[in-house]
Design an enzyme around this catalytic site. Structure first.
Site, short mmCIF file in Angstrom:
data_model
loop_
_atom_site.label_atom_id
_atom_site.label_comp_id
_atom_site.label_asym_id
_atom_site.label_seq_id
_atom_site.Cartn_x
_atom_site.Cartn_y
_atom_site.Cartn_z
N ALA A 165 0.98 -1.20 -0.05
CA ALA A 165 0.11 -0.07 0.03
C ALA A 165 0.95 1.23 -0.14
CB ALA A 165 -0.81 0.03 1.40
N ASP A 166 2.11 1.24 0.86
CA ASP A 166 2.69 2.13 0.75
C ASP A 166 3.60 2.40 -0.61
OD1 ASP A 166 2.91 3.30 3.59
OD2 ASP A 166 3.80 1.70 4.11
#
Length: 404
Positions: A165-166
């Site tokens: 996600a990052d």
């Protein structure tokens, strides 16, 4: 000349998403000024100390940047950042929701003062909506985006082994900066960009999301298998396992005739098309596995490569570090960190005209005094800020020799 030489980025960043975005910009030649806390700096500095005394996340994400350590709880510290932003092309932040506005560093205020500025804000869930104020970490976003629900084995869900996600948010942020700067060359206008980790990760859900949307069915967790393709999995050999991924019907014919020595399977009505192979997945996998056991992993790998069938050996990270493909293509370089020189990978884009700039990883506040002076403080004012703890200066002491 690197494509972003002459551009300055001020980044009020921590952890992974925003630092990844600005590291890509630094690799392309931008000057990146990283604003950190006086005490401890970026949280990622303290995740571990496994890279010659420096955190692995921090080394990965922060090469080529200048570190400014100032106390943003003090008006003087915020004013230093404002002055540097006034001279910059891009401002990036991934503070907690509302924190930038409380500092007077929100997009509306900055763009009002500097219309040509590109302002990028990264958050977990985006502005507005019922979750806007919630804390967001990679694992939590993976869960909210449905990524964990389709990752793992049929018996047990799992998050991905990297901060997906990052990384997704960071990649979209870097891409957006490039697009905004290109637009600015044509219009003179800056831009306000919002990147949400949730939006970025759900975009990456791709075919799984559209399967759910149009069939009403949740794609099952498949381990290393694929919901829509067969054979596409890990298969046993005499001494290990081999990953085989057949993407089309010709590939199936090549696998069974040229590799497995089972030409009768090529036109077996259960397996002749991918749709049929998926429908009869268990039988298909059993037929493949019964034959792959005849060879060692190395032998089977050679046979598959010669036949042009997509396959790969399951490598540990120790194998990846010494991967012959990386070594033969000279993908490793040496960069400095606070305590040592280390090996680091070149970024993926390969330009014929130039090589990405891989600068050193800064110590906390390594460039503070110089940046205070650049922001307009006199030498006396800079020294006073340092002595009062409004700012902090540390020096790197990396030796000249590579780590290995």
């Amino acid at each position: 000349m690197l494509p972003l030489e002459g551009f300055t980025v001020v980044a009020l960043e921590q952890a992974v998403a925003a630092p990844l975005a600005t590291r890509h910009l630094a690799d392309l030649g931008a000057r990146v000024i990283k604003v950190e806390r006086v005490e401890g700096g970026d949280f990622a500095r303290g995740y571990d100390h496994v890279v010659a005394g420096t955190g692995a996340h921090f080394v990965w994400l922060n090469r080529g940047k200048e570190s400014l350590a100032v106390d943003l709880k003090s008006p003087e510290g915020v004013e230093v950042v404002r002055r540097l932003v006034a001279r910059a092309d891009v401002f990036v932040q991934n503070l907690a929701p509302g924190a930038a506005a409380r500092l007077g560093l929100d997009a509306a205020r900055l763009r009002a003062d500097h219309p040509g500025l590109v302002v990028v804000g990264l958050s977990g869930y985006g502005s507005g909506g019922p979750m806007a104020q919630r804390k967001a970490y990679d694992m939590l976003i993976q869960a909210e985006a449905g990524l964990i629900s389709i990752t793992g084995t049929p018996d047990e869900p799992a998050k991905t082994g990297i901060p997906t996600a990052d990384i997704a948010a960071g990649m979209y942020a870097a891409q957006s900066v490039l697009a905004a700067l290109l637009r600015r060359t044509r219009t003179g206008d800056g831009a306000t960009v919002e990147i949400s980790m949730l939006d970025a990760t759900i975009e990456w859900m791709g075919h799984a999301l559209y399967t759910q949307l149009h069939t009403g069915r949740q794609p099952p967790r498949m381990g290393v298998g694929h919901t829509s393709i067969a054979p596409y999995d890990s298969y046993p050999t005499r001494d290990g396992r081999m990953l085989i991924g057949v993407q089309n019907d010709r590939g199936w014919r090549d696998l069974v005739t040229k590799v497995l020595g089972a030409p009768e399977l090529a036109d077996d009505e259960r397996f002749a098309t991918n749709v049929q192979r998926v429908r009869h997945r268990a039988e298909c996998d059993a037929e493949v596995a019964r034959r792959t056991r005849e060879w060692t992993t190395a032998e089977l790998d050679a046979r598959l490569a010669e036949a042009g069938v997509p396959a790969a050996q399951l490598k540990d990270l120790s194998d990846v570090v010494g991967h012959p493909q990386l070594r033969s293509r000279e993908r490793w370089r040496s960069v400095g960190t606070e305590f040592a020189r280390i090996d680091a990978l070149l970024p993926p884009p390969i330009f014929e005209e130039f090589e990405a700039r891989m600068g050193d990883v800064p110590a906390l506040g390594q460039h503070t005094r110089a940046l205070l002076l650049e922001a307009g403080l006199t030498e006396e004012e800079a020294d006073r800020a340092l002595s009062r703890g409004v700012a902090a200066q540390h020096d790197a002491s990396a030796p000249d020799s590579p780590s290995n």
